[in-house]
Design a protein around this motif. Structure first.
Motif, short mmCIF file in Angstrom:
data_model
loop_
_atom_site.label_atom_id
_atom_site.label_comp_id
_atom_site.label_asym_id
_atom_site.label_seq_id
_atom_site.Cartn_x
_atom_site.Cartn_y
_atom_site.Cartn_z
N TYR A 205 -2.31 -4.69 -8.33
CA TYR A 205 -2.70 -5.92 -7.63
C TYR A 205 -1.57 -6.95 -7.66
CZ TYR A 205 -5.41 -9.94 -6.09
OH TYR A 205 -5.86 -11.04 -5.40
N ASP A 206 -0.87 -7.03 -8.79
CA ASP A 206 0.27 -7.95 -8.89
C ASP A 206 1.35 -7.58 -7.87
OD1 ASP A 206 -1.02 -9.25 -10.94
OD2 ASP A 206 0.14 -8.28 -12.55
N MET A 207 1.60 -6.29 -7.73
CA MET A 207 2.59 -5.84 -6.75
C MET A 207 2.11 -6.13 -5.32
SD MET A 207 5.15 -4.63 -8.51
CE MET A 207 4.76 -5.94 -9.70
N TYR A 208 0.83 -5.95 -5.10
CA TYR A 208 0.27 -6.23 -3.77
C TYR A 208 0.42 -7.71 -3.44
CZ TYR A 208 -3.00 -6.76 0.07
OH TYR A 208 -3.54 -7.06 1.29
N THR A 209 0.21 -8.56 -4.42
CA THR A 209 0.34 -10.01 -4.20
C THR A 209 1.76 -10.36 -3.77
OG1 THR A 209 -1.39 -10.46 -5.83
CG2 THR A 209 0.09 -12.27 -5.26
N ARG A 210 2.74 -9.72 -4.38
CA ARG A 210 4.14 -9.98 -3.99
C ARG A 210 4.39 -9.55 -2.54
NH1 ARG A 210 8.48 -8.72 -8.80
NH2 ARG A 210 7.19 -9.24 -10.60
N LEU A 211 3.88 -8.39 -2.18
CA LEU A 211 4.07 -7.90 -0.82
C LEU A 211 3.30 -8.76 0.18
CD1 LEU A 211 3.77 -4.10 -1.60
CD2 LEU A 211 5.83 -5.25 -0.79
N ASP A 212 2.13 -9.21 -0.21
CA ASP A 212 1.33 -10.06 0.66
C ASP A 212 2.07 -11.35 0.98
OD1 ASP A 212 -1.39 -10.63 1.89
OD2 ASP A 212 -1.16 -12.37 0.57
N GLY A 213 2.76 -11.90 -0.02
CA GLY A 213 3.53 -13.12 0.21
C GLY A 213 4.68 -12.93 1.18
N LYS A 214 5.17 -11.70 1.27
CA LYS A 214 6.30 -11.41 2.15
C LYS A 214 5.85 -10.99 3.55
CE LYS A 214 10.49 -10.19 3.47
NZ LYS A 214 11.53 -11.20 3.80
N PHE A 215 4.82 -10.15 3.66
CA PHE A 215 4.52 -9.49 4.93
C PHE A 215 3.23 -9.95 5.60
CE2 PHE A 215 7.16 -6.39 2.58
CZ PHE A 215 8.18 -6.23 3.50
N LYS A 216 2.50 -10.85 4.98
CA LYS A 216 1.25 -11.30 5.58
C LYS A 216 1.51 -12.00 6.91
CE LYS A 216 -3.05 -13.76 4.53
NZ LYS A 216 -3.78 -14.53 3.51
N LYS A 217 0.74 -11.59 7.94
CA LYS A 217 0.89 -12.17 9.28
C LYS A 217 -0.49 -12.55 9.81
CE LYS A 217 4.69 -8.95 10.28
NZ LYS A 217 5.13 -7.84 11.15
N PRO A 218 -0.54 -13.56 10.71
CA PRO A 218 -1.84 -13.95 11.29
C PRO A 218 -2.55 -12.79 11.99
CG PRO A 218 -0.16 -15.58 11.81
CD PRO A 218 0.55 -14.42 11.19
N GLU A 219 -1.77 -11.91 12.63
CA GLU A 219 -2.37 -10.80 13.36
C GLU A 219 -2.65 -9.60 12.46
OE1 GLU A 219 2.16 -10.40 13.88
OE2 GLU A 219 0.64 -11.98 13.70
N GLY A 220 -2.31 -9.72 11.18
CA GLY A 220 -2.54 -8.62 10.25
C GLY A 220 -1.31 -7.76 10.08
N SER A 221 -1.26 -7.02 9.00
CA SER A 221 -0.12 -6.16 8.69
C SER A 221 -0.62 -4.77 8.33
CB SER A 221 0.68 -6.74 7.52
OG SER A 221 1.57 -5.78 6.97
N ILE A 222 -0.17 -3.77 9.08
CA ILE A 222 -0.57 -2.39 8.79
C ILE A 222 -0.10 -1.98 7.41
CG2 ILE A 222 -0.09 0.02 9.42
CD1 ILE A 222 -0.35 -0.76 12.33
N ARG A 223 1.10 -2.40 7.04
CA ARG A 223 1.63 -2.05 5.72
C ARG A 223 0.72 -2.57 4.61
NH1 ARG A 223 7.86 -3.04 3.66
NH2 ARG A 223 7.70 -1.80 1.74
N LEU A 224 0.31 -3.82 4.71
CA LEU A 224 -0.57 -4.40 3.70
C LEU A 224 -1.95 -3.75 3.73
CD1 LEU A 224 0.33 -8.19 3.94
CD2 LEU A 224 0.93 -6.61 2.09
N ASP A 225 -2.43 -3.47 4.94
CA ASP A 225 -3.75 -2.88 5.06
C ASP A 225 -3.83 -1.51 4.40
OD1 ASP A 225 -4.72 -5.07 6.35
OD2 ASP A 225 -4.72 -4.19 8.35
N ARG A 226 -2.80 -0.68 4.59
CA ARG A 226 -2.86 0.67 3.99
C ARG A 226 -2.77 0.59 2.47
NH1 ARG A 226 2.20 2.48 2.72
NH2 ARG A 226 3.99 1.64 3.87
N LEU A 227 -2.04 -0.41 1.95
CA LEU A 227 -1.98 -0.57 0.50
C LEU A 227 -3.30 -1.12 -0.05
CD1 LEU A 227 1.65 -1.98 0.18
CD2 LEU A 227 0.85 0.31 -0.42
N LYS A 228 -3.91 -2.01 0.70
CA LYS A 228 -5.23 -2.51 0.32
C LYS A 228 -6.23 -1.36 0.28
CE LYS A 228 -6.48 -6.21 2.43
NZ LYS A 228 -6.96 -7.07 3.55
N ALA A 229 -6.12 -0.45 1.25
CA ALA A 229 -7.02 0.70 1.29
C ALA A 229 -6.80 1.61 0.09
CB ALA A 229 -6.84 1.48 2.59
N ARG A 230 -5.55 1.76 -0.33
CA ARG A 230 -5.27 2.59 -1.51
C ARG A 230 -5.93 2.00 -2.75
NH1 ARG A 230 -1.03 6.37 -1.11
NH2 ARG A 230 -1.63 6.93 -3.24
#
Length: 277
Positions: free
Chosen positions: A106-131
């Motif tokens: 979750y800590d690693m996800y938070t770092r990535l979220d801060g970098k790649f989060k977009k208003p329209e959504g991010s496939i990269r973040l979504d697949r990691l959230k699904a994992r």
């Protein structure tokens, strides 16, 4: 239950035995790389980067090493890694789940979220959230995310593969078969997909489909002797003894000439056992 059902395990084990016998000893190289990291502290950064890449290239699952050295690289050399740091963070996230450390993931996800989060959504973040959802056993929520990804990117390879993994984790072999077949319609050249599908069909004793999967594997990797070996076993499981031994004889001759004589002897013994169980 039947003796036929257990035979694929024997031949798969034989193939694995010889694979280790003729490999370039990746485990030995791994040990050497670890030794270098421990003794050459001045060049540890490069050694750690090469180690993690080595694990990826050889598909060696050592999540504890990825977490240990990945975190060290992220914390000490983030500015030197450039954009590669985000891939390293993702590697550590996945490996954290493999070793059961959800908080670190979750800590690693938070770092990535801060970098790649977009208003329209991010496939990269979504697949990691699904994992992470998968790790928690929230399979329906993970499936929903993967289907959402496919609605935005209908050829997303990762989402298709994870749908099969979710079905497998749920103990749903029929769902796993459906997911893998859908995946292989789009990515028919994926060898690992065919091998995984063959494994599921073997568990269901659907050997006519097992045979087809190994036929596809042979087309993709015609020089890999393991697949004719497993193909011959599928023929045996279907009751085609003559075809199985003929196919096995061809691969036996190839093994004798270029690989490992002791496996050739083992395979010959298995063929005789099939005629005289």
């Amino acid at each position: 239950g039947s003796s036929r059902a257990s035979r694929p395990r024997l031949l798969a084990m034989a193939a694995l035995i010889d694979e280790f016998a003729i490999s370039d000893d990746p485990q030995g190289e791994l040990s050497e790389r670890l030794r270098k990291i421990q003794t050459n502290l001045s060049t540890a950064k490069e050694e750690k980067l090469e180690l993690i890449q080595f694990l990826k290239n050889h598909k060696i699952r050592k999540p504890e090493l990825v977490v240990k050295y990945g975190l060290q690289l992220i914390d000490a050399y983030q500015s030197h890694l450039g954009d590669d740091v985000w891939d390293m963070i993702e590697d550590v996230l996945i490996s954290s789940l493999d070793i059961g450390n959800e908080q670190l993931a979750y800590d690693m996800y938070t770092r990535l979220d801060g970098k790649f989060k977009k208003p329209e959504g991010s496939i990269r973040l979504d697949r990691l959230k699904a994992r992470i959802r998968e790790f928690r056993g929230e399979y329906d929520r993970a499936t929903k995310i993967y289907l959402s990804i496919l609605s935005r990117d209908e050829t997303n390879k990762h989402a298709y593969r994870r749908l099969a993994c979710v079905a497998k984790a749920k103990g749903d072999p029929a769902g796993t078969v459906d997911a893998l077949n859908e995946y292989l319609k789009i990515f028919p050249g994926d060898l690992e997909g065919w091998l995984e599908l063959a494994e599921v069909y073997t568990s269901l004793e659907r050997y006519e489909y097992v045979k087809f999967c190994y036929e596809e594997a042979i087309l993709i990797e015609p020089h890999d002797y393991r697949f004719p070996l497993l193909y011959a076993d599928a023929l045996y499981s279907l009751g085609c003894l003559a075809c199985a031994v003929n196919s096995g004889g061809e691969i036996n001759h190839d093994i004798s000439n270029r690989v490992c004589p002791r496996l050739a002897g083992l395979f010959t013994l298995m063929c005789r056992m099939k005629y005289h169980p």
